[in-house]
Design a protein around this motif. Sequence first.
Motif, mmCIF file in Angstrom:
data_model
loop_
_atom_site.group_PDB
_atom_site.id
_atom_site.type_symbol
_atom_site.label_atom_id
_atom_site.label_comp_id
_atom_site.label_asym_id
_atom_site.label_seq_id
_atom_site.Cartn_x
_atom_site.Cartn_y
_atom_site.Cartn_z
ATOM 1 N N TRP A 55 0.853 -1.179 0.000
ATOM 2 C CA TRP A 55 0.000 0.000 0.000
ATOM 3 C C TRP A 55 0.888 1.228 0.000
ATOM 4 O O TRP A 55 2.103 1.127 0.163
ATOM 5 N N ARG B 3 -4.337 -0.662 -0.705
ATOM 6 C CA ARG B 3 -5.034 0.415 -0.001
ATOM 7 C C ARG B 3 -4.155 1.663 0.034
ATOM 8 O O ARG B 3 -2.990 1.635 -0.341
ATOM 9 N N TYR C 26 -1.617 -1.360 -5.683
ATOM 10 C CA TYR C 26 -1.705 -1.229 -4.224
ATOM 11 C C TYR C 26 -3.049 -1.721 -3.702
ATOM 12 O O TYR C 26 -4.073 -1.605 -4.366
#
Length: 164
Positions: free
Chosen positions: A86, A129, A127
């Motif tokens: 992320w 998040r 990603y």
Amino acid sequence: MKKLIIITFLITSISGCKSSNLKKMFDELENMKSPDYSQIDELQLSESKAQIENTLMELYDADTTVMTATGLFKYGVDSTVLTSQWFKITFLNSKKITDIKNKALTDSLAIQIGNYLKPRVLNLKSYDRMDVIFINEASTSIEGATGSIKQTIQLSIPELDLIY
């Protein structure tokens, strides 16, 4: 007296087993391979990273803004595997945060920031998040020491929904 000797023997043997298991676990940790951070995808941006950070710093009236990519690794016997990644953007002392404990305010600002970044992060789908982190530092009365309050808001990608 016999009971005391038996109890002492049991405690000694149990703690002996535990300490050998602990020693084995510490040896495994010591010999574990370090994660290969090159597996984490670097942020690919439509503008320079510094330009985006400076724009966000001005928009949200922060002392500092930093954007980085990070990941979580699973450790195996002989290797490490990247399990999720992320990116996060951190704001230090944003003047837009009038009350860092006000969850509705920080959530709203995080979604605004996510909407700003969404078209600028070209590899967004890489990603899992986005983390938006607000840190407010404050002086304390103890000889100039500082304390800080941190609020992390996690947003799903690509929807930018709040993750609780």
